[in-house]
Scaffold this motif. Structure first.
Motif, short mmCIF file in Angstrom:
data_model
loop_
_atom_site.label_atom_id
_atom_site.label_comp_id
_atom_site.label_asym_id
_atom_site.label_seq_id
_atom_site.Cartn_x
_atom_site.Cartn_y
_atom_site.Cartn_z
N UNK A 202 0.82 -1.21 0.00
CA UNK A 202 0.00 0.00 0.00
C UNK A 202 0.86 1.26 0.00
N UNK A 203 1.84 1.34 0.89
CA UNK A 203 2.65 2.55 0.98
C UNK A 203 3.49 2.77 -0.27
N UNK A 204 3.98 1.69 -0.86
CA UNK A 204 4.74 1.83 -2.11
C UNK A 204 3.83 2.29 -3.25
N UNK A 205 2.62 1.77 -3.28
CA UNK A 205 1.65 2.21 -4.30
C UNK A 205 1.34 3.69 -4.15
N UNK A 206 1.19 4.15 -2.90
CA UNK A 206 0.97 5.57 -2.67
C UNK A 206 2.13 6.41 -3.20
N UNK A 207 3.35 5.97 -2.91
CA UNK A 207 4.51 6.72 -3.37
C UNK A 207 4.52 6.85 -4.89
N UNK A 208 4.16 5.78 -5.57
CA UNK A 208 4.22 5.77 -7.03
C UNK A 208 3.07 6.57 -7.64
N UNK A 209 1.84 6.26 -7.20
CA UNK A 209 0.66 6.82 -7.86
C UNK A 209 0.20 8.15 -7.26
N UNK A 210 0.75 8.51 -6.10
CA UNK A 210 0.35 9.76 -5.48
C UNK A 210 1.45 10.81 -5.52
N UNK A 211 2.64 10.43 -5.91
CA UNK A 211 3.75 11.39 -5.95
C UNK A 211 4.54 11.30 -7.24
N UNK A 212 5.12 10.15 -7.52
CA UNK A 212 6.06 10.05 -8.65
C UNK A 212 5.36 10.22 -10.01
N UNK A 213 4.38 9.38 -10.30
CA UNK A 213 3.73 9.42 -11.61
C UNK A 213 3.00 10.74 -11.87
N UNK A 214 2.21 11.28 -10.91
CA UNK A 214 1.56 12.57 -11.17
C UNK A 214 2.54 13.68 -11.47
N UNK A 215 3.64 13.76 -10.72
CA UNK A 215 4.61 14.82 -10.95
C UNK A 215 5.30 14.65 -12.30
N UNK A 216 5.57 13.42 -12.69
CA UNK A 216 6.16 13.18 -14.02
C UNK A 216 5.21 13.66 -15.11
N UNK A 217 3.92 13.37 -14.96
CA UNK A 217 2.93 13.81 -15.95
C UNK A 217 2.85 15.33 -16.00
N UNK A 218 2.86 15.98 -14.84
CA UNK A 218 2.78 17.43 -14.79
C UNK A 218 4.00 18.06 -15.47
N UNK A 219 5.18 17.59 -15.15
CA UNK A 219 6.39 18.16 -15.74
C UNK A 219 6.44 17.91 -17.25
N UNK A 220 5.92 16.77 -17.71
CA UNK A 220 5.86 16.51 -19.14
C UNK A 220 4.93 17.51 -19.82
N UNK A 221 3.79 17.79 -19.21
CA UNK A 221 2.85 18.76 -19.78
C UNK A 221 3.49 20.13 -19.89
N UNK A 222 4.14 20.58 -18.83
CA UNK A 222 4.74 21.91 -18.87
C UNK A 222 5.95 21.98 -19.80
N UNK A 223 6.64 20.86 -19.98
CA UNK A 223 7.73 20.84 -20.95
C UNK A 223 7.20 21.05 -22.36
N UNK A 224 6.12 20.35 -22.70
CA UNK A 224 5.53 20.52 -24.03
C UNK A 224 4.96 21.93 -24.21
N UNK A 225 4.38 22.48 -23.14
CA UNK A 225 3.87 23.86 -23.21
C UNK A 225 5.02 24.83 -23.45
N UNK A 226 6.12 24.64 -22.73
CA UNK A 226 7.27 25.52 -22.89
C UNK A 226 7.81 25.47 -24.32
N UNK A 227 7.93 24.28 -24.87
CA UNK A 227 8.44 24.15 -26.24
C UNK A 227 7.52 24.81 -27.25
N UNK A 228 6.20 24.64 -27.05
CA UNK A 228 5.25 25.27 -27.97
C UNK A 228 5.30 26.78 -27.89
N UNK A 229 5.34 27.33 -26.68
CA UNK A 229 5.38 28.78 -26.53
C UNK A 229 6.69 29.37 -27.04
N UNK A 230 7.78 28.63 -26.94
CA UNK A 230 9.04 29.12 -27.47
C UNK A 230 8.98 29.22 -28.98
#
Length: 382
Positions: A202-230
């Motif tokens: 349970x605690x490992x699942x929380x770490x992955x799905x509540x912290x690591x994966x969401x933040x990776x998705x967010x940073x990927x979105x903002x990276x693509x936004x940054x490239x498009x705006x540039x």
């Protein structure tokens, strides 16, 4: 992954009687009280003010601001329930708050953090859709309310194990071999899982799905936004709208980065405890946990500070709101809106783009974007 007690490491230790007792120093206790009090005050007042202003101003109720308000609501819940309980438990080194709070506190903390990270993900996805696909589907305010409701439901479901497996007990104190055991009637709030495998899963699942994966998705979105705006900036040669969109996304990304950094120490601490708690020093365990937990709780101050108090328009609107409370309602201000979501896009008319949820409200005499503006900047006084 959200252990609320500094004596958590002793809950499962078979040699409780041999564990050295390390009472907190007066200086350390004073620092904890002051630090947590500051975090609670800033978190409560700042987030409550932010939610109040967004709720009060009809012009501010777009998708991003609704999600920002939802993020603030989860932080308020954290400040009201989790922080005071943690301070009391840390200083007293035993549980005196009853069985209900023993179960509710970790449940609320897990739920609040889940709502916060999901809100950040939804904000990033909305910005990604509006900037990379300005002529496609865009979410409306009604969609954001639905997303907020689903976010809280999912967060409650994810956090349910804390209600089931948190118990109030004095078992660890019963086997202490002292002539007169002063701890016999002391209670602690602890997790009691069917097995270590269940707890680790349970605690490992929380770490992955509540912290690591969401933040990776967010940073990927903002990276693509940054490239498009540039690319758009290169085409439009320093367009005002492009610069405004970049500033907005930088502010939103700053909230995400600060959230990730605040929660990183506690996640590392909990992961180390879950997999190798012997590596944590006995007498420094409380201090390390308190430092990590305090850093994580500082995330409740991020939203009002980054979004609000570094935004001059928010400060002016706050002053205006306070003046209205004293002097009565004044005449409303007029606004003009233009979309940041369609910056530099070809073939999009102004009439079409004004209906999109990424627009920015500007006081009517002049079209300016504050350097601290977000998706829809707050109105300045006329």
């Amino acid at each position: 992954m959200f252990n609320d007690s500094p004596i958590l490491g002793a809950w499962e230790a078979p040699d409780w009687a041999d564990t050295p007792q390390c009472p907190p120093s007066v200086g350390g206790a004073t620092f904890l009280i002051v630090a947590y009090s500051v975090v609670i005050a800033i978190g409560l007042l700042g987030n409550a003010g932010l939610v109040f202003i967004i709720a009060r101003q009809q012009e501010l109720r777009n998708v991003t601001n609704i999600l920002i308000a939802n993020l603030s609501c989860s932080d308020i819940l954290m400040c009201v329930v989790c922080l005071p309980v943690t301070v009391i438990y840390t200083l007293m080194d035993r549980w005196v708050l009853g069985e209900a709070l023993c179960k509710v506190t970790p449940f609320v903390q897990c739920m609040s953090v889940t709502v916060s990270i999901f809100s950040l993900v939804l904000i990033a996805l909305e910005r990604h859709q509006l900037i990379l696909h300005p002529t496609g589907w865009s979410p409306a305010a009604g969609h954001s309310y639905l997303a907020v409701g689903l976010t809280w439901l999912v967060a409650c479901f994810i956090s349910l194990p804390f209600l089931s497996f948190n118990i109030l007990t004095n078992d660890p104190f019963q086997n202490i071999s002292l002539p007169a055991n002063p701890f016999r009637d002391h209670l602690i709030c602890m997790e009691l899982w069917p097995s270590d495998k269940h707890r680790l899963a349970y605690t490992t699942s929380l770490l992955i799905f509540q912290y690591c994966l969401p933040l990776m998705l967010v940073f990927l979105c903002y990276l693509r936004i940054f490239l498009r705006l540039r690319r758009r900036r290169d085409m439009l040669e320093r367009s005002r709208r492009t610069r405004g969109a970049q500033r907005i996304n930088v502010m939103l990304l700053a909230i995400v980065v600060a959230f990730a950094l605040c929660w990183l120490p506690l996640n590392v601490f909990n992961t180390l405890f879950d997999w190798h708690h012997q590596a944590l020093p006995d007498c420094q365990h409380d201090a390390v946990f308190s430092a990590c937990h305090l850093t994580a709780m500082a995330s409740t101050c991020i939203n009002p500070v980054v979004y609000g108090f570094l935004n001059s328009n928010f400060q002016r609107e706050l002053r205006t709101t306070l003046q209205r409370c004293q002097c009565g309602n004044r005449a409303g201000e007029s606004y003009e809106s233009f979309p940041l979501s369609t910056v530099g896009s070809e073939g999009v008319t102004k009439a079409t783009s004004l209906n999109r949820m990424g627009s920015v409200c500007i006081p009517s005499p002049r079209l300016e974007i504050s350097s601290a503006a977000l998706t829809k900047t707050l109105p300045a006084n006329s």
